[in-house]
Design a protein around this motif. Sequence first.
Motif, PDB file in Angstrom:
ATOM      1  N   THR A 294     -60.905  12.902  -6.269  1.00  0.00           N
ATOM      2  CA  THR A 294     -61.657  12.885  -7.522  1.00  0.00           C
ATOM      3  C   THR A 294     -61.694  14.231  -8.215  1.00  0.00           C
TER       4      THR A 294
ATOM      5  N   LEU B 290     -55.396  15.365 -21.856  1.00  0.00           N
ATOM      6  CA  LEU B 290     -54.294  16.060 -21.185  1.00  0.00           C
ATOM      7  C   LEU B 290     -53.223  15.070 -20.740  1.00  0.00           C
ATOM      8  N   SER B 291     -52.794  14.231 -21.635  1.00  0.00           N
ATOM      9  CA  SER B 291     -51.793  13.226 -21.308  1.00  0.00           C
ATOM     10  C   SER B 291     -50.425  13.878 -21.123  1.00  0.00           C
TER      11      SER B 291
ATOM     12  N   ILE C 214     -57.857  19.353 -12.797  1.00  0.00           N
ATOM     13  CA  ILE C 214     -57.464  18.610 -13.996  1.00  0.00           C
ATOM     14  C   ILE C 214     -56.391  19.352 -14.783  1.00  0.00           C
TER      15      ILE C 214
ATOM     16  N   SER D 231     -59.522  16.776  -7.836  1.00  0.00           N
ATOM     17  CA  SER D 231     -58.284  17.548  -7.909  1.00  0.00           C
ATOM     18  C   SER D 231     -58.205  18.216  -9.284  1.00  0.00           C
TER      19      SER D 231
ATOM     20  N   THR E 253     -66.818  10.635 -13.414  1.00  0.00           N
ATOM     21  CA  THR E 253     -65.715   9.733 -13.717  1.00  0.00           C
ATOM     22  C   THR E 253     -65.474   9.608 -15.218  1.00  0.00           C
TER      23      THR E 253
ATOM     24  N   ARG F 283     -64.025  12.908 -16.648  1.00  0.00           N
ATOM     25  CA  ARG F 283     -62.628  13.091 -16.246  1.00  0.00           C
ATOM     26  C   ARG F 283     -61.717  12.092 -16.963  1.00  0.00           C
ATOM     27  N   GLY F 284     -62.213  10.880 -17.195  1.00  0.00           N
ATOM     28  CA  GLY F 284     -61.404   9.896 -17.896  1.00  0.00           C
ATOM     29  C   GLY F 284     -61.042  10.355 -19.297  1.00  0.00           C
ATOM     30  N   THR F 285     -61.997  10.924 -20.006  1.00  0.00           N
ATOM     31  CA  THR F 285     -61.720  11.447 -21.343  1.00  0.00           C
ATOM     32  C   THR F 285     -60.756  12.627 -21.277  1.00  0.00           C
ATOM     33  N   LEU F 286     -60.953  13.499 -20.307  1.00  0.00           N
ATOM     34  CA  LEU F 286     -60.069  14.651 -20.145  1.00  0.00           C
ATOM     35  C   LEU F 286     -58.643  14.208 -19.826  1.00  0.00           C
ATOM     36  N   THR F 287     -58.506  13.179 -19.028  1.00  0.00           N
ATOM     37  CA  THR F 287     -57.172  12.684 -18.674  1.00  0.00           C
ATOM     38  C   THR F 287     -56.429  12.194 -19.912  1.00  0.00           C
ATOM     39  N   LYS F 288     -57.165  11.567 -20.837  1.00  0.00           N
ATOM     40  CA  LYS F 288     -56.538  11.131 -22.091  1.00  0.00           C
ATOM     41  C   LYS F 288     -56.130  12.329 -22.940  1.00  0.00           C
TER      42      LYS F 288
END
Length: 409
Positions: free
Chosen positions: A356, A117-118, A360, A358, A107, A110-115
């Motif tokens: 979870t 890949l905004s 990135i 899917s 988690t 992935r949270g850092t990656l989501t930021k």
Amino acid sequence: MSAVAEPHRVPSRSSLPVPPDLDIDPYSNEVLSNPYPFFDRMRETAAIVRLSRYGVYVTGRYEETKIILNDHDRFTASAGIGIADIRKPGKFRIPNRLLENDPPGHTAIRGTLTKILSPIVIRRWREHFEAEAAVFADRIIEMKDVNGVDDVAEAYVLKVFPGVVGVDLPRTEALAIGEMSFNQAGPENELHVAAVRRAEPYLDWYERSVQREAMLPGSIGEMLFEAEDRGEFEPGIASNICRAFVRGGMDTTVAGIGFALLQLARDPDQWAILRADPSKARGAFEEAIRHESPSYVNYRTTTRATELSGFALEADTKIGIFSGAANRDPRFWDNPTKYDITRDTAGIHMAFGFGTHSCIGQMIARLEAECLLRALAMRAKSIRLMGEPRYRLINQLHTLDTLPLRIEA
């Protein structure tokens, strides 16, 4: 060398039936070149079946696939997403910290990656992708007769993707490493052994290419190492995740674009719909990877003896998810073998996984495919198949090898 399955045991104190055995090798050349008869038989035999050759459970149904991918408590990714259990002696390797990691550890990463890949970052790349797509489309129309894999899908992705991920990807080296990775995820068969042998000359290059000093400025890779410097990742995570982007972000996108070109060439009516409205380019790609899913099979491992769809499953046993079969499950999809770019599939099909884990990088893949297909639709009057396509035989990737096309303005 094929795996030898252990005897099928019934979980203790369970009155439920065990999944039926299926004596088919999904990694045989015959099945890899045309997996759909196997998919049909697997789905119709039972919700869960056991491949007796390998001693693993598998499913080709949509609902079961969704359950397995969304339930990390019972079905863990930490034992590896390939057929081998990477925790076991003789099979051990360092897991991919993004793909082979369960919450809560997954988690935070992935949270850092989501930021990183905004949507704002992705939008910055659109102008570059569109400009390159226009150049490619003009060149393709000038060539007229092309291999839709080498000349179109591979050439375009290898042009735009390296700058995004931050890794220089020469074609020969990149394809060899990709084939090795996807073949290693399957059993130790001839495809596995041959792919490792072909990639051996490039392993040192691959190791150097995912290190900090090799990252291109402004890329995902550079941002990953910057996040590691800020303490958002443990030391070593940035390089580990760069490997995942290199191995997973290129080959599957090439495959999906190839499948879109193949189906549009086979069905003039679908091509006419796209030409009339090029904004449907993303839908053409989404439907292509539903219709023929690049990700052949991914595995989870049961954490304990459990039940699924009325069957008793043993603990510590691999369970394979064939997303291409789930994406054609008639229990869920209407007319599943029909390629229809007006079908609403985004966020519903399983080609990008689910929940979870899917994919990135799916926004990048969608953007690449959308820009290229849109550029072609705005310029080309017709796209025709000029011979039989041939599939590349890879253990854990469904992809075309050659696609003879004629594209004319």
